[in-house]
Design a protein around this motif. Structure first.
Motif, PDB file in Angstrom:
ATOM      1  N   ARG A 164       0.555 -10.398  -1.178  1.00 26.38           N
ATOM      2  CA  ARG A 164      -0.210  -9.452  -1.994  1.00 26.38           C
ATOM      3  C   ARG A 164      -0.572  -8.212  -1.181  1.00 26.38           C
ATOM      4  O   ARG A 164      -0.515  -7.090  -1.684  1.00 26.38           O
ATOM      5  CB  ARG A 164      -1.476 -10.103  -2.553  1.00 26.38           C
ATOM      6  CG  ARG A 164      -1.226 -11.040  -3.707  1.00 26.38           C
ATOM      7  CD  ARG A 164      -2.509 -11.397  -4.432  1.00 26.38           C
ATOM      8  NE  ARG A 164      -3.541 -11.957  -3.579  1.00 26.38           N
ATOM      9  CZ  ARG A 164      -3.724 -13.250  -3.337  1.00 26.38           C
ATOM     10  NH1 ARG A 164      -2.932 -14.137  -3.907  1.00 26.38           N
ATOM     11  NH2 ARG A 164      -4.697 -13.658  -2.549  1.00 26.38           N
ATOM     12  N   ALA A 199       2.494  -6.097  -0.875  1.00 22.91           N
ATOM     13  CA  ALA A 199       2.938  -5.517  -2.144  1.00 22.91           C
ATOM     14  C   ALA A 199       1.999  -4.438  -2.663  1.00 22.91           C
ATOM     15  O   ALA A 199       2.356  -3.714  -3.594  1.00 22.91           O
ATOM     16  CB  ALA A 199       3.069  -6.618  -3.196  1.00 22.91           C
ATOM     17  N   HIS A 200       0.832  -4.314  -2.061  1.00 18.29           N
ATOM     18  CA  HIS A 200      -0.178  -3.398  -2.590  1.00 18.29           C
ATOM     19  C   HIS A 200       0.348  -1.969  -2.748  1.00 18.29           C
ATOM     20  O   HIS A 200       0.111  -1.324  -3.771  1.00 18.29           O
ATOM     21  CB  HIS A 200      -1.417  -3.405  -1.692  1.00 18.29           C
ATOM     22  CG  HIS A 200      -2.489  -2.491  -2.169  1.00 18.29           C
ATOM     23  ND1 HIS A 200      -3.250  -2.776  -3.277  1.00 18.29           N
ATOM     24  CD2 HIS A 200      -2.911  -1.287  -1.713  1.00 18.29           C
ATOM     25  CE1 HIS A 200      -4.102  -1.791  -3.472  1.00 18.29           C
ATOM     26  NE2 HIS A 200      -3.921  -0.878  -2.528  1.00 18.29           N
ATOM     27  N   LYS A 253       5.632   0.364  -5.571  1.00 24.38           N
ATOM     28  CA  LYS A 253       5.728   0.821  -6.953  1.00 24.38           C
ATOM     29  C   LYS A 253       6.659  -0.128  -7.701  1.00 24.38           C
ATOM     30  O   LYS A 253       7.554  -0.735  -7.100  1.00 24.38           O
ATOM     31  CB  LYS A 253       6.327   2.231  -6.997  1.00 24.38           C
ATOM     32  CG  LYS A 253       5.561   3.253  -6.201  1.00 24.38           C
ATOM     33  CD  LYS A 253       4.629   4.004  -7.092  1.00 24.38           C
ATOM     34  CE  LYS A 253       4.019   5.178  -6.369  1.00 24.38           C
ATOM     35  NZ  LYS A 253       2.644   4.958  -6.019  1.00 24.38           N
ATOM     36  N   PRO A 254       6.479  -0.294  -9.023  1.00 27.12           N
ATOM     37  CA  PRO A 254       7.397  -1.153  -9.781  1.00 27.12           C
ATOM     38  C   PRO A 254       8.839  -0.642  -9.697  1.00 27.12           C
ATOM     39  O   PRO A 254       9.094   0.537  -9.917  1.00 27.12           O
ATOM     40  CB  PRO A 254       6.869  -1.064 -11.205  1.00 27.12           C
ATOM     41  CG  PRO A 254       5.446  -0.673 -11.059  1.00 27.12           C
ATOM     42  CD  PRO A 254       5.387   0.207  -9.845  1.00 27.12           C
ATOM     43  N   LYS A 308       7.757  -5.403  -7.398  1.00 27.92           N
ATOM     44  CA  LYS A 308       6.854  -5.332  -8.535  1.00 27.92           C
ATOM     45  C   LYS A 308       7.688  -5.065  -9.776  1.00 27.92           C
ATOM     46  O   LYS A 308       8.638  -4.273  -9.744  1.00 27.92           O
ATOM     47  CB  LYS A 308       5.841  -4.198  -8.375  1.00 27.92           C
ATOM     48  CG  LYS A 308       4.699  -4.516  -7.464  1.00 27.92           C
ATOM     49  CD  LYS A 308       3.673  -3.392  -7.494  1.00 27.92           C
ATOM     50  CE  LYS A 308       2.493  -3.717  -6.619  1.00 27.92           C
ATOM     51  NZ  LYS A 308       1.514  -2.616  -6.617  1.00 27.92           N
ATOM     52  N   ARG A 352       7.095  -4.113 -13.913  1.00 28.15           N
ATOM     53  CA  ARG A 352       6.164  -3.729 -14.980  1.00 28.15           C
ATOM     54  C   ARG A 352       6.709  -4.234 -16.306  1.00 28.15           C
ATOM     55  O   ARG A 352       7.850  -3.950 -16.661  1.00 28.15           O
ATOM     56  CB  ARG A 352       5.984  -2.223 -15.028  1.00 28.15           C
ATOM     57  CG  ARG A 352       5.022  -1.786 -16.102  1.00 28.15           C
ATOM     58  CD  ARG A 352       4.653  -0.316 -15.947  1.00 28.15           C
ATOM     59  NE  ARG A 352       3.692   0.061 -16.948  1.00 28.15           N
ATOM     60  CZ  ARG A 352       2.379  -0.094 -16.814  1.00 28.15           C
ATOM     61  NH1 ARG A 352       1.893  -0.615 -15.714  1.00 28.15           N
ATOM     62  NH2 ARG A 352       1.554   0.267 -17.780  1.00 28.15           N
ATOM     63  N   GLN A 387       6.213 -16.136  -8.476  1.00 30.79           N
ATOM     64  CA  GLN A 387       5.278 -15.113  -8.906  1.00 30.79           C
ATOM     65  C   GLN A 387       4.095 -15.127  -7.949  1.00 30.79           C
ATOM     66  O   GLN A 387       3.429 -16.135  -7.783  1.00 30.79           O
ATOM     67  CB  GLN A 387       4.800 -15.372 -10.324  1.00 30.79           C
ATOM     68  CG  GLN A 387       3.817 -14.348 -10.817  1.00 30.79           C
ATOM     69  CD  GLN A 387       3.266 -14.683 -12.181  1.00 30.79           C
ATOM     70  OE1 GLN A 387       3.864 -15.418 -12.939  1.00 30.79           O
ATOM     71  NE2 GLN A 387       2.117 -14.144 -12.487  1.00 30.79           N
ATOM     72  N   GLN A 437       1.587 -12.471  -7.881  1.00 29.66           N
ATOM     73  CA  GLN A 437       0.396 -11.866  -8.447  1.00 29.66           C
ATOM     74  C   GLN A 437       0.712 -11.288  -9.816  1.00 29.66           C
ATOM     75  O   GLN A 437       1.841 -10.885 -10.080  1.00 29.66           O
ATOM     76  CB  GLN A 437      -0.081 -10.754  -7.516  1.00 29.66           C
ATOM     77  CG  GLN A 437      -1.370 -10.095  -7.902  1.00 29.66           C
ATOM     78  CD  GLN A 437      -1.777  -9.038  -6.888  1.00 29.66           C
ATOM     79  OE1 GLN A 437      -0.934  -8.415  -6.261  1.00 29.66           O
ATOM     80  NE2 GLN A 437      -3.065  -8.853  -6.716  1.00 29.66           N
ATOM     81  N   VAL A 465       1.646  -5.565 -14.541  1.00 32.03           N
ATOM     82  CA  VAL A 465       2.482  -5.547 -13.338  1.00 32.03           C
ATOM     83  C   VAL A 465       2.448  -6.911 -12.648  1.00 32.03           C
ATOM     84  O   VAL A 465       1.378  -7.432 -12.336  1.00 32.03           O
ATOM     85  CB  VAL A 465       2.016  -4.447 -12.357  1.00 32.03           C
ATOM     86  CG1 VAL A 465       2.871  -4.451 -11.110  1.00 32.03           C
ATOM     87  CG2 VAL A 465       2.063  -3.082 -13.029  1.00 32.03           C
ATOM     88  N   ALA A 466       3.638  -7.464 -12.416  1.00 36.96           N
ATOM     89  CA  ALA A 466       3.775  -8.747 -11.723  1.00 36.96           C
ATOM     90  C   ALA A 466       4.497  -8.525 -10.403  1.00 36.96           C
ATOM     91  O   ALA A 466       5.371  -7.667 -10.295  1.00 36.96           O
ATOM     92  CB  ALA A 466       4.561  -9.739 -12.573  1.00 36.96           C
ATOM     93  N   VAL A 467       4.118  -9.325  -9.415  1.00 36.69           N
ATOM     94  CA  VAL A 467       4.748  -9.263  -8.097  1.00 36.69           C
ATOM     95  C   VAL A 467       5.545 -10.543  -7.899  1.00 36.69           C
ATOM     96  O   VAL A 467       5.019 -11.645  -8.122  1.00 36.69           O
ATOM     97  CB  VAL A 467       3.695  -9.114  -6.978  1.00 36.69           C
ATOM     98  CG1 VAL A 467       4.364  -9.129  -5.609  1.00 36.69           C
ATOM     99  CG2 VAL A 467       2.887  -7.843  -7.170  1.00 36.69           C
TER     100      VAL A 467
END
Length: 97
Positions: free
Chosen positions: A12, A15-16, A19-20, A48, A50, A74, A76, A81-83
């Motif tokens: 996380r 990934a912060h 961008k998607p 990421k 979207r 998965q 987050q 938006v999913a990571v």
């Protein structure tokens, strides 16, 4: 593959700033979108996505389909938006234990 809470926290953080790279639009989840997710995961390992779905239940189903098809974990989900994380053949990201 199952990630520990410490590993998810690490991912996380990584990934912060991302961008998607893939956006699922109004036409839903097609083979071309799934192929783009696979390509992005093979290249980046952590991406990421979207998902522009109208309701929460539909969005969750699309995210589960992406995860199952791409065999990615998965990490987050915040809003739309999913990571996702999937280690590459030669991993670039070293996960903590």
């Amino acid at each position: 593959m199952s990630l520990t809470s410490n590993q998810k926290k690490f991912l996380r953080q990584r990934a912060h700033h991302l961008k998607p790279v893939v956006i699922v639009g109004q036409h839903g989840l097609g083979e071309n979108i799934l192929a783009e997710v696979d390509i992005a995961l093979a290249h980046h390992e952590l991406i990421k996505v979207r998902v522009n779905a109208a309701d929460r239940e539909e969005r969750q189903q699309l995210i589960e389909q992406i995860s199952e098809h791409s065999q990615a974990e998965q990490v987050q989900l915040i809003g739309h938006v999913a990571v996702f994380y999937r280690p590459a053949d030669e991993p670039k990201i070293q996960l903590p234990r």
